[in-house]
Motif scaffolding. Sequence first.
Motif, PDB file in Angstrom:
ATOM      1  N   SER A 132      49.367  29.125  41.911  1.00  7.21           N
ATOM      2  CA  SER A 132      49.887  28.369  40.758  1.00  7.21           C
ATOM      3  C   SER A 132      49.748  29.191  39.483  1.00  7.21           C
ATOM      4  CB  SER A 132      49.120  27.054  40.594  1.00  7.21           C
ATOM      5  OG  SER A 132      49.895  25.955  40.943  1.00  7.21           O
ATOM      6  N   ALA A 133      48.574  29.809  39.316  1.00  2.19           N
ATOM      7  CA  ALA A 133      48.340  30.627  38.133  1.00  2.19           C
ATOM      8  C   ALA A 133      49.251  31.849  38.128  1.00  2.19           C
ATOM      9  CB  ALA A 133      46.870  31.060  38.086  1.00  2.19           C
ATOM     10  N   GLN A 134      49.374  32.510  39.275  1.00  2.00           N
ATOM     11  CA  GLN A 134      50.223  33.694  39.361  1.00  2.00           C
ATOM     12  C   GLN A 134      51.685  33.358  39.075  1.00  2.00           C
ATOM     13  OE1 GLN A 134      48.879  34.531  43.341  1.00  2.00           O
ATOM     14  NE2 GLN A 134      47.810  36.404  42.709  1.00  2.00           N
ATOM     15  N   LEU A 135      52.163  32.256  39.637  1.00  2.00           N
ATOM     16  CA  LEU A 135      53.551  31.864  39.396  1.00  2.00           C
ATOM     17  C   LEU A 135      53.763  31.445  37.945  1.00  2.00           C
ATOM     18  CD1 LEU A 135      54.243  29.893  42.704  1.00  2.00           C
ATOM     19  CD2 LEU A 135      55.129  32.136  42.075  1.00  2.00           C
ATOM     20  N   LEU A 236      52.670  40.598  44.555  1.00  2.00           N
ATOM     21  CA  LEU A 236      53.175  41.472  43.499  1.00  2.00           C
ATOM     22  C   LEU A 236      54.481  40.878  42.999  1.00  2.00           C
ATOM     23  CD1 LEU A 236      53.275  44.206  41.907  1.00  2.00           C
ATOM     24  CD2 LEU A 236      54.531  45.132  43.873  1.00  2.00           C
ATOM     25  N   VAL A 237      54.574  40.630  41.699  1.00  2.00           N
ATOM     26  CA  VAL A 237      55.818  40.158  41.087  1.00  2.00           C
ATOM     27  C   VAL A 237      56.122  41.080  39.918  1.00  2.00           C
ATOM     28  CG1 VAL A 237      57.051  38.238  40.033  1.00  2.00           C
ATOM     29  CG2 VAL A 237      55.251  37.771  41.707  1.00  2.00           C
ATOM     30  N   ARG A 238      57.367  41.595  39.887  1.00  2.00           N
ATOM     31  CA  ARG A 238      57.761  42.538  38.852  1.00  2.00           C
ATOM     32  C   ARG A 238      58.983  42.053  38.093  1.00  2.00           C
ATOM     33  NH1 ARG A 238      57.114  48.161  42.362  1.00  2.00           N
ATOM     34  NH2 ARG A 238      54.980  48.624  41.669  1.00  2.00           N
ATOM     35  N   GLY A 239      58.967  42.268  36.794  1.00  2.00           N
ATOM     36  CA  GLY A 239      60.135  42.096  35.937  1.00  2.00           C
ATOM     37  C   GLY A 239      60.298  43.326  35.081  1.00  2.00           C
ATOM     38  N   ILE A 244      52.692  41.385  37.775  1.00  2.00           N
ATOM     39  CA  ILE A 244      51.409  40.811  38.169  1.00  2.00           C
ATOM     40  C   ILE A 244      51.122  41.295  39.572  1.00  2.00           C
ATOM     41  CG2 ILE A 244      52.563  38.626  38.797  1.00  2.00           C
ATOM     42  CD1 ILE A 244      49.844  37.263  38.261  1.00  2.00           C
ATOM     43  N   GLU A 245      49.960  41.896  39.758  1.00  2.00           N
ATOM     44  CA  GLU A 245      49.528  42.431  41.045  1.00  2.00           C
ATOM     45  C   GLU A 245      48.199  41.788  41.384  1.00  2.00           C
ATOM     46  OE1 GLU A 245      48.760  46.742  43.221  1.00  2.00           O
ATOM     47  OE2 GLU A 245      48.657  46.585  41.039  1.00  2.00           O
ATOM     48  N   ASN A 246      48.243  40.819  42.285  1.00  2.00           N
ATOM     49  CA  ASN A 246      47.058  40.023  42.620  1.00  2.00           C
ATOM     50  C   ASN A 246      46.506  39.372  41.346  1.00  2.00           C
ATOM     51  OD1 ASN A 246      47.422  40.699  45.303  1.00  2.00           O
ATOM     52  ND2 ASN A 246      46.133  42.511  45.147  1.00  2.00           N
ATOM     53  N   THR A 247      45.350  39.801  40.865  1.00  2.30           N
ATOM     54  CA  THR A 247      44.789  39.166  39.659  1.00  2.30           C
ATOM     55  C   THR A 247      44.968  40.026  38.412  1.00  2.30           C
ATOM     56  OG1 THR A 247      42.596  40.091  40.147  1.00  2.30           O
ATOM     57  CG2 THR A 247      43.077  37.879  40.994  1.00  2.30           C
ATOM     58  N   LEU A 284      43.769  33.480  31.916  1.00  2.00           N
ATOM     59  CA  LEU A 284      44.289  34.803  31.608  1.00  2.00           C
ATOM     60  C   LEU A 284      43.945  35.039  30.148  1.00  2.00           C
ATOM     61  CD1 LEU A 284      45.870  37.387  32.258  1.00  2.00           C
ATOM     62  CD2 LEU A 284      47.957  36.165  31.588  1.00  2.00           C
ATOM     63  N   GLY A 285      42.936  35.869  29.902  1.00  2.00           N
ATOM     64  CA  GLY A 285      42.424  36.001  28.539  1.00  2.00           C
ATOM     65  C   GLY A 285      41.839  34.678  28.086  1.00  2.00           C
ATOM     66  N   ASP A 286      42.383  34.125  26.995  1.00  4.00           N
ATOM     67  CA  ASP A 286      41.886  32.837  26.505  1.00  4.00           C
ATOM     68  C   ASP A 286      42.838  31.688  26.841  1.00  4.00           C
ATOM     69  OD1 ASP A 286      43.982  33.408  24.824  1.00  4.00           O
ATOM     70  OD2 ASP A 286      42.861  33.199  22.947  1.00  4.00           O
ATOM     71  N   GLU A 287      43.807  31.946  27.730  1.00  7.23           N
ATOM     72  CA  GLU A 287      44.795  30.921  28.086  1.00  7.23           C
ATOM     73  C   GLU A 287      44.531  30.376  29.486  1.00  7.23           C
ATOM     74  OE1 GLU A 287      49.583  30.500  29.069  1.00  7.23           O
ATOM     75  OE2 GLU A 287      48.846  32.274  28.012  1.00  7.23           O
ATOM     76  N   TRP A 288      44.438  29.060  29.588  1.00  2.00           N
ATOM     77  CA  TRP A 288      44.316  28.437  30.899  1.00  2.00           C
ATOM     78  C   TRP A 288      45.687  28.468  31.578  1.00  2.00           C
ATOM     79  CZ3 TRP A 288      39.770  27.326  33.016  1.00  2.00           C
ATOM     80  CH2 TRP A 288      38.675  27.099  32.175  1.00  2.00           C
ATOM     81  N   VAL A 289      45.803  29.200  32.676  1.00  2.00           N
ATOM     82  CA  VAL A 289      47.059  29.229  33.429  1.00  2.00           C
ATOM     83  C   VAL A 289      47.000  28.308  34.645  1.00  2.00           C
ATOM     84  CG1 VAL A 289      47.895  31.456  32.633  1.00  2.00           C
ATOM     85  CG2 VAL A 289      46.275  31.377  34.547  1.00  2.00           C
ATOM     86  N   PHE A 290      45.802  27.773  34.930  1.00  2.00           N
ATOM     87  CA  PHE A 290      45.661  26.684  35.901  1.00  2.00           C
ATOM     88  C   PHE A 290      44.426  25.884  35.536  1.00  2.00           C
ATOM     89  CE2 PHE A 290      43.706  24.749  39.625  1.00  2.00           C
ATOM     90  CZ  PHE A 290      44.762  23.970  40.083  1.00  2.00           C
ATOM     91  N   ARG A 291      44.584  24.563  35.498  1.00  2.00           N
ATOM     92  CA  ARG A 291      43.457  23.650  35.318  1.00  2.00           C
ATOM     93  C   ARG A 291      43.365  22.738  36.531  1.00  2.00           C
ATOM     94  NH1 ARG A 291      41.302  22.790  30.084  1.00  2.00           N
ATOM     95  NH2 ARG A 291      42.369  23.888  28.394  1.00  2.00           N
ATOM     96  N   ASN A 292      42.177  22.602  37.071  1.00  2.00           N
ATOM     97  CA  ASN A 292      41.960  21.763  38.238  1.00  2.00           C
ATOM     98  C   ASN A 292      42.013  20.288  37.828  1.00  2.00           C
ATOM     99  OD1 ASN A 292      41.121  20.497  40.576  1.00  2.00           O
ATOM    100  ND2 ASN A 292      39.104  21.436  40.623  1.00  2.00           N
ATOM    101  N   PRO A 293      42.982  19.523  38.346  1.00  2.00           N
ATOM    102  CA  PRO A 293      43.081  18.113  37.943  1.00  2.00           C
ATOM    103  C   PRO A 293      42.106  17.196  38.682  1.00  2.00           C
ATOM    104  CG  PRO A 293      44.866  18.655  39.441  1.00  2.00           C
ATOM    105  CD  PRO A 293      44.111  19.934  39.207  1.00  2.00           C
ATOM    106  N   PHE A 294      41.301  17.753  39.599  1.00  2.00           N
ATOM    107  CA  PHE A 294      40.462  16.899  40.439  1.00  2.00           C
ATOM    108  C   PHE A 294      38.967  17.133  40.257  1.00  2.00           C
ATOM    109  CE2 PHE A 294      44.500  17.591  42.765  1.00  2.00           C
ATOM    110  CZ  PHE A 294      44.990  16.305  42.641  1.00  2.00           C
ATOM    111  N   LEU A 295      38.578  17.887  39.223  1.00  2.00           N
ATOM    112  CA  LEU A 295      37.148  18.069  39.021  1.00  2.00           C
ATOM    113  C   LEU A 295      36.506  16.734  38.656  1.00  2.00           C
ATOM    114  CD1 LEU A 295      36.852  18.097  35.628  1.00  2.00           C
ATOM    115  CD2 LEU A 295      37.749  20.404  35.977  1.00  2.00           C
ATOM    116  N   PRO A 296      35.269  16.485  39.102  1.00  2.00           N
ATOM    117  CA  PRO A 296      34.329  17.403  39.723  1.00  2.00           C
ATOM    118  C   PRO A 296      34.273  17.322  41.255  1.00  2.00           C
ATOM    119  CG  PRO A 296      33.148  15.448  39.064  1.00  2.00           C
ATOM    120  CD  PRO A 296      34.600  15.199  38.752  1.00  2.00           C
TER     121      PRO A 296
END
Length: 371
Positions: A132-135, A236-239, A244-247, A284-296
């Motif tokens: 989800s974060a990678q996409l 691996l996704v390229r533009g 983005i290569e893995n993390t 990614l840096g200071d940006e949340w690119v995925f947040r878990n909606p089911f914590l805790p």
Amino acid sequence: MSVTFGIVGSGWRSEFFLRIAAAMPERFTVTGLVTRSADTAADIERRWGVRGHADLDGLLAAGTPDFVVVSVPRDVAPGVIVELVDRGVPVLTETPPAGTLDDLVALWERVQRPGAPTVQVAEQYHLSPLLSAQLAVAHSGRLGRPTQALVAQCHDYHGVSVIRRALGIGADDAEVTASVFRSPLVAGPGRAGDPTEERIVTATQTTARFTFGDRLGVYDFAGEQYFSWIRGNRLLVRGERGEIENTEVRWLRRFDEPVFGSLRRVMTGEGGNLEGMFLRGILLGDEWVFRNPFLPARINDDEIAIARMLDGMPRAIAGEAPVYSLAEASQDHYLALLMQHAAETGNTLRSTRQPWADIVDDELHARAVSG
């Protein structure tokens, strides 16, 4: 308000749904489970507190779930899906929804009719935290327009689904080539647990190229990757502006200003942290690119993805954003079948538009508009 669902099937995948409901009883309730085995029904009730039923009549008589999860083999699934749809019950079916292309078309013609209940498919990979974060990064604009994707982390239609999502592909025409390579590999753990001795197995690796005009998807996977300690997953996704290569993420802020970043999992329960044990999200840096909606809730990545499907079903039933539609599932499985045939024959194959193609394209457009 709790999402209620029944289950047809009592195999390994069914237990994922049972575990999720047990971990979050305030959000998910299993109304019952259909199994042909009385012993299995008794075991399910003992372990999970869920009543077993011999057939759909018993399941539906015991209550009215929001939908029913169909978790049975692909040759059996279409008949169960059709029976539920004929009874007016929405369905979330495991992948793939049918076996052959003829079976897919026949199922589509039976259930895709005006006023029919919603049928969605339990394709969880694009909903898992890291993917989800990678996409999200791939479609954030940092990379420019994605034109290449290499996916080496899930089999057949799952891998095809990630390729299409990464590239922003609908039902575009595809040229498909594929080959198989077999090599020795020390066996790792499996569904039964860790290995008890050193054993050499043959890893069957399928490599395929999907050319969608000016975009390229590469599939590279051997089934042993799912459990192997020494065969890692890759994306691996390229533009034109980055990749983005893995993390790892690399992109150009300007033509002369490169930027480098890494995806970081934020976990609790590590070191002296006393919050519990769960994934908070991915940065990614200071940006949340995925947040878990089911914590805790203490659930793993795959269970987070499956819980997202379950949580999205009421909205899909209401006509809002689909979880992963029968149209998408049919297209991904169709392309995977072409890949398998190309690998077996060595021929270059070309896709043709199938009955669900227009809906796949419409859904892609809707996702692009909604962001």
